[in-house]
Design a protein around this motif. Sequence first.
Motif, PDB file in Angstrom:
ATOM      1  N   ASP A  46       0.828  -1.133   0.013  1.00  0.00           N
ATOM      2  CA  ASP A  46       0.082   0.010   0.082  1.00  0.00           C
ATOM      3  C   ASP A  46       0.928   1.238   0.160  1.00  0.00           C
ATOM      4  O   ASP A  46       2.124   1.310   0.670  1.00  0.00           O
ATOM      5  CB  ASP A  46      -0.689  -0.022   1.225  1.00  0.00           C
ATOM      6  CG  ASP A  46      -1.909  -0.946   1.162  1.00  0.00           C
ATOM      7  OD1 ASP A  46      -2.328  -1.440  -0.018  1.00  0.00           O
ATOM      8  OD2 ASP A  46      -2.698  -1.316   2.295  1.00  0.00           O
ATOM      9  N   VAL A  49       0.573   7.509   3.312  1.00  0.00           N
ATOM     10  CA  VAL A  49       0.266   8.815   3.371  1.00  0.00           C
ATOM     11  C   VAL A  49       0.378   9.398   4.612  1.00  0.00           C
ATOM     12  O   VAL A  49       0.235   8.462   5.809  1.00  0.00           O
ATOM     13  CB  VAL A  49      -1.139   9.182   2.636  1.00  0.00           C
ATOM     14  CG1 VAL A  49      -1.003   8.595   1.206  1.00  0.00           C
ATOM     15  CG2 VAL A  49      -2.175   8.652   3.490  1.00  0.00           C
ATOM     16  N   SER A  57      -1.420   3.574   6.067  1.00  0.00           N
ATOM     17  CA  SER A  57      -1.933   3.058   4.917  1.00  0.00           C
ATOM     18  C   SER A  57      -2.846   3.852   3.948  1.00  0.00           C
ATOM     19  O   SER A  57      -3.890   4.260   4.837  1.00  0.00           O
ATOM     20  CB  SER A  57      -2.413   1.539   5.362  1.00  0.00           C
ATOM     21  OG  SER A  57      -2.911   1.248   3.864  1.00  0.00           O
ATOM     22  N   LEU A  58      -2.734   4.269   2.789  1.00  0.00           N
ATOM     23  CA  LEU A  58      -3.791   4.884   2.102  1.00  0.00           C
ATOM     24  C   LEU A  58      -5.152   4.198   2.144  1.00  0.00           C
ATOM     25  O   LEU A  58      -6.336   4.974   2.476  1.00  0.00           O
ATOM     26  CB  LEU A  58      -3.457   4.867   0.688  1.00  0.00           C
ATOM     27  CG  LEU A  58      -4.407   5.706  -0.367  1.00  0.00           C
ATOM     28  CD1 LEU A  58      -4.492   7.222   0.058  1.00  0.00           C
ATOM     29  CD2 LEU A  58      -3.860   5.529  -1.663  1.00  0.00           C
ATOM     30  N   THR A  61      -6.830   5.041   5.956  1.00  0.00           N
ATOM     31  CA  THR A  61      -7.113   6.339   5.969  1.00  0.00           C
ATOM     32  C   THR A  61      -8.625   6.956   6.056  1.00  0.00           C
ATOM     33  O   THR A  61      -8.791   6.992   4.758  1.00  0.00           O
ATOM     34  CB  THR A  61      -5.977   7.494   5.412  1.00  0.00           C
ATOM     35  OG1 THR A  61      -4.636   6.710   5.697  1.00  0.00           O
ATOM     36  CG2 THR A  61      -6.121   9.017   6.033  1.00  0.00           C
ATOM     37  N   VAL A  65      -8.463  10.731   0.096  1.00  0.00           N
ATOM     38  CA  VAL A  65      -7.132  11.078  -0.262  1.00  0.00           C
ATOM     39  C   VAL A  65      -6.555  10.464  -1.708  1.00  0.00           C
ATOM     40  O   VAL A  65      -6.760   9.122  -1.680  1.00  0.00           O
ATOM     41  CB  VAL A  65      -6.080  10.791   0.847  1.00  0.00           C
ATOM     42  CG1 VAL A  65      -4.595  11.159   0.363  1.00  0.00           C
ATOM     43  CG2 VAL A  65      -6.420  11.035   2.113  1.00  0.00           C
ATOM     44  N   THR A  66      -5.854  10.896  -2.566  1.00  0.00           N
ATOM     45  CA  THR A  66      -5.181  10.531  -3.735  1.00  0.00           C
ATOM     46  C   THR A  66      -3.825  10.719  -3.496  1.00  0.00           C
ATOM     47  O   THR A  66      -3.465  11.764  -3.151  1.00  0.00           O
ATOM     48  CB  THR A  66      -5.952  11.214  -5.039  1.00  0.00           C
ATOM     49  OG1 THR A  66      -7.367  11.060  -4.992  1.00  0.00           O
ATOM     50  CG2 THR A  66      -5.273  10.245  -6.184  1.00  0.00           C
ATOM     51  N   ALA A  67      -3.096   9.759  -3.962  1.00  0.00           N
ATOM     52  CA  ALA A  67      -1.571   9.656  -3.556  1.00  0.00           C
ATOM     53  C   ALA A  67      -0.961   9.189  -4.927  1.00  0.00           C
ATOM     54  O   ALA A  67      -1.688   8.252  -5.715  1.00  0.00           O
ATOM     55  CB  ALA A  67      -1.102   8.648  -2.668  1.00  0.00           C
ATOM     56  N   SER A  69       2.826   8.352  -6.322  1.00  0.00           N
ATOM     57  CA  SER A  69       4.181   7.753  -5.746  1.00  0.00           C
ATOM     58  C   SER A  69       5.199   8.284  -6.932  1.00  0.00           C
ATOM     59  O   SER A  69       4.788   8.733  -8.099  1.00  0.00           O
ATOM     60  CB  SER A  69       4.281   6.365  -5.677  1.00  0.00           C
ATOM     61  OG  SER A  69       4.150   5.684  -7.141  1.00  0.00           O
ATOM     62  N   ARG A 147       6.627  11.696  -3.285  1.00  0.00           N
ATOM     63  CA  ARG A 147       5.145  11.458  -3.515  1.00  0.00           C
ATOM     64  C   ARG A 147       4.022  12.992  -3.425  1.00  0.00           C
ATOM     65  O   ARG A 147       4.866  13.662  -2.952  1.00  0.00           O
ATOM     66  CB  ARG A 147       4.644  10.445  -2.407  1.00  0.00           C
ATOM     67  CG  ARG A 147       4.451  10.967  -0.809  1.00  0.00           C
ATOM     68  CD  ARG A 147       3.922   9.936  -0.079  1.00  0.00           C
ATOM     69  NE  ARG A 147       3.573  10.531   1.253  1.00  0.00           N
ATOM     70  CZ  ARG A 147       4.561  10.759   2.228  1.00  0.00           C
ATOM     71  NH1 ARG A 147       5.744  10.474   1.771  1.00  0.00           N
ATOM     72  NH2 ARG A 147       4.092  11.495   3.310  1.00  0.00           N
ATOM     73  N   GLU A 149       0.290  13.792  -2.399  1.00  0.00           N
ATOM     74  CA  GLU A 149      -0.860  13.632  -1.773  1.00  0.00           C
ATOM     75  C   GLU A 149      -1.838  14.800  -2.185  1.00  0.00           C
ATOM     76  O   GLU A 149      -1.626  15.872  -1.799  1.00  0.00           O
ATOM     77  CB  GLU A 149      -0.979  13.300  -0.466  1.00  0.00           C
ATOM     78  CG  GLU A 149       0.268  12.297   0.146  1.00  0.00           C
ATOM     79  CD  GLU A 149       0.221  12.155   1.598  1.00  0.00           C
ATOM     80  OE1 GLU A 149      -0.597  12.665   2.370  1.00  0.00           O
ATOM     81  OE2 GLU A 149       1.298  11.665   2.085  1.00  0.00           O
ATOM     82  N   LYS A 547     -13.528   2.059   1.877  1.00  0.00           N
ATOM     83  CA  LYS A 547     -12.306   1.908   1.412  1.00  0.00           C
ATOM     84  C   LYS A 547     -12.347   0.217   1.466  1.00  0.00           C
ATOM     85  O   LYS A 547     -12.469  -0.155   2.667  1.00  0.00           O
ATOM     86  CB  LYS A 547     -11.096   2.610   1.986  1.00  0.00           C
ATOM     87  CG  LYS A 547     -11.194   3.998   1.690  1.00  0.00           C
ATOM     88  CD  LYS A 547      -9.940   4.711   2.177  1.00  0.00           C
ATOM     89  CE  LYS A 547      -9.921   6.219   1.987  1.00  0.00           C
ATOM     90  NZ  LYS A 547      -8.485   6.915   2.314  1.00  0.00           N
TER      91      LYS A 547
END
Length: 781
Positions: A46, A49, A57-58, A61, A65-67, A69, A147, A149, A547
């Motif tokens: 994962d 963030v 872990s995304l 959370t 959130v969009t992450a 890398s 990264r 976020e 999620k």
Amino acid sequence: MSRPNFTRAMLCGGAAFAALMAAPAFAQDASAAPAPEQAAAPENGDIVVTARRRAESLLQTPIAVTAFSADKLAKSGAIDLTDIQTTTPNITLKDARGTNSTLAAFIRGVGQQDPVPGFESGVGIYLDDVYLNRPQAAVLDIYDVERIEVLRGPQGTLYGRNTIGGAVKYVTKRLSDHTEINLRGTYGSYNQADGVISASTPIGSMFKIGVSGARLTRDGFGKNLNLGLDNYNKNIWAARGTIEFETPDERMSIRITGDYTHDKSNPRNGHRLIPGLLSGAPVLANVYDTRAGLNNPIQDIWAGGLSMVAEAKLTDHLTFKSISAFRKDRSYAPIDFDSLPAADVDVPAVYRNEQTSQEFQLAYKSEKLNGIVGFYYLGAKAQTGFGVLLGTTIAGLDAYTAGDVRTETESFFADFTYDFTEQFSLSLGARYTWDERNSHVFKANYIGLTSEFGGTPTPFGNPSTDFTGRALFKRFTPRASVAFKPNDQHMFYLSYSEGFKGGGFDPRGSGASAPDVNQDGVRSYQEIYNYLLFRPESVKSYEIGWKGAAFDRALTWAIDGFHSDYTDVQIPGSVGCTVGGVASFCGITTNAAKARINGVELETNARLAQGFAGNGSAITLAGTLGYMHAKYKTFIGPTGVDIANVRVFQNTPSWSVSGTLGAVLPVGPGSVNASTVVSYRSLTHQFETASPFLDQPGYTLLDAHITYSFDGGKYSIGVHGKNLTDVRYKIGGYQYISSTIAGVPVLNGSGGYTPTLGKEGIATAFYGNPRQVFVTVAAKF
């Protein structure tokens, strides 16, 4: 102790306090909890963030959130911060009209259209946890990044004021434990030639040092046919230096970073959408071409900063963190509104910004309770000066406006999560903010250019505005959320959050335009104060989300729905006005509106096939979907009448959708990573009033990328194509005309337009990038 004295005491004592807090760290063993924002990939792959100021872990959370890398950004050919808009739901990130470097950002319908210093943004931009207070030089080029976020929805508790739409966090790469050199070169369409080099090395057992530099160039997409310059070109130098210190037991660390960017690109001038009303100049065929005449001062933008982040693990449960920063930028940004050779609403402008910030955090980590308490301070200066060259019958007449906005803000905040069971947790947070604004607004007419831009100016009449005002705003912004995790594959959450965007005084406003409320023939200080002042705007947001993962994590998703009540909405106005009996350009910002925003967001990743062509082969499909229904409930117009039924949300398309089909195949000693991205954005309005000139109908973009990596990823070569179907789409513009045909503007000019500012009529658009194809080669040693 008074509030300013308290602030100075906090800042002056910060270093000593950090040292005292850090001292016990050397006496502890090495079993301390990890630093709250040290992000490393967990074993299940994962993305980690730091949306809640601690590494998580995304998929675990409870925030939208969009992450991205570093690897994902590289394989998608991302060049700067605006590129992440394509695959992130419900956001708009774009160059603000006439520059490469000034950012216009909107998330969930909230943002800042007018990039004049002194206004507050509704989206917070963070560079390594340092808040960038102004939009100038905030279009961050992507290099040396770990990264990015994107946090959607109000972040008023942990991130403070001006994050009511959300926040974007740009996190740079930590230095390697061994000597490392990274090279990247790019060449492509329009003679794009980019070079990036970074190098780092440890010095002894506790120090590391790193430097990186970038040279980013491109010819123009079009030409300035009048001045013989490239239009929409790029000419940027950038550099970053880092020193890291860490004790052998990893209980104390200090990271000092400095960065500098210099943008010497030509002014980005617009494309006229109507013939010149006075000159009859025809509309140009190429939307990237212009006939603009203003090039004084020459566009020149630089920005830089220095930050220090110090962490000390005081015990196994407590970590202290200090974030100190100073930043400064200056932008010479000439804007030729009519985009024709004559001086007709030509605006030479300069923006200067400076900020000092200090944040203290104390993080607590245990099996059941995790959270943070902190203090934040920001002191900032924003100065703007611009002339309006009017081309009147009086030779050299210039209407000049200067704004000086000083900001001092302090806040205390706390945010904690308690896990009642492995399945159920409750999070509560709050922030209290003092936000002070001191402003000076000056407006006058001159013969000849003002001293801001050279020449020997002579006053023409008395100043119409010479105003100084102070305002203090106080706000309490809470947050609460509950999360339920039936197992380690699923999480459901429900949250409530609040945020506010700071108020102030319009730095372009004209005191002469203030209403004479008591009808005494004199505009008093209080009448001017009330006219120029605008209050903070607020958002209260409710969100529900899910999620999850299925099929041994072959399918993952994050879906949320939100409802936002948006009140005291700041509506900026850029209008033609009369200053000292002379036509000029003014602005006035009012808290004219209340709105309601409902929306849905979906992000999903699916592994369709794996191992079909050897170890490591895979076919994937990723998708994003954003939907918003943004509606003004009330919108009080200049005459006091509610005109909400004829007002729209700017930079807020109802639909933003993307799909990415990807494949990874082992080939020889390496592997090929290929992807195709299709993205769609529906009708987008540029301002609160719908305009057939500037509004952009729905459009679809097609991108494609293929990268070959080998020798364990040390070397790679990639080919990237963006906007492959060469779509022309508007991202901004200006309109100062009306039409004589039933009050409706028409595009062919046959109706006889009436200019509301200037003589030629202003209907000028700026466009997104055309088709670009480029090759990138990277190597790591």
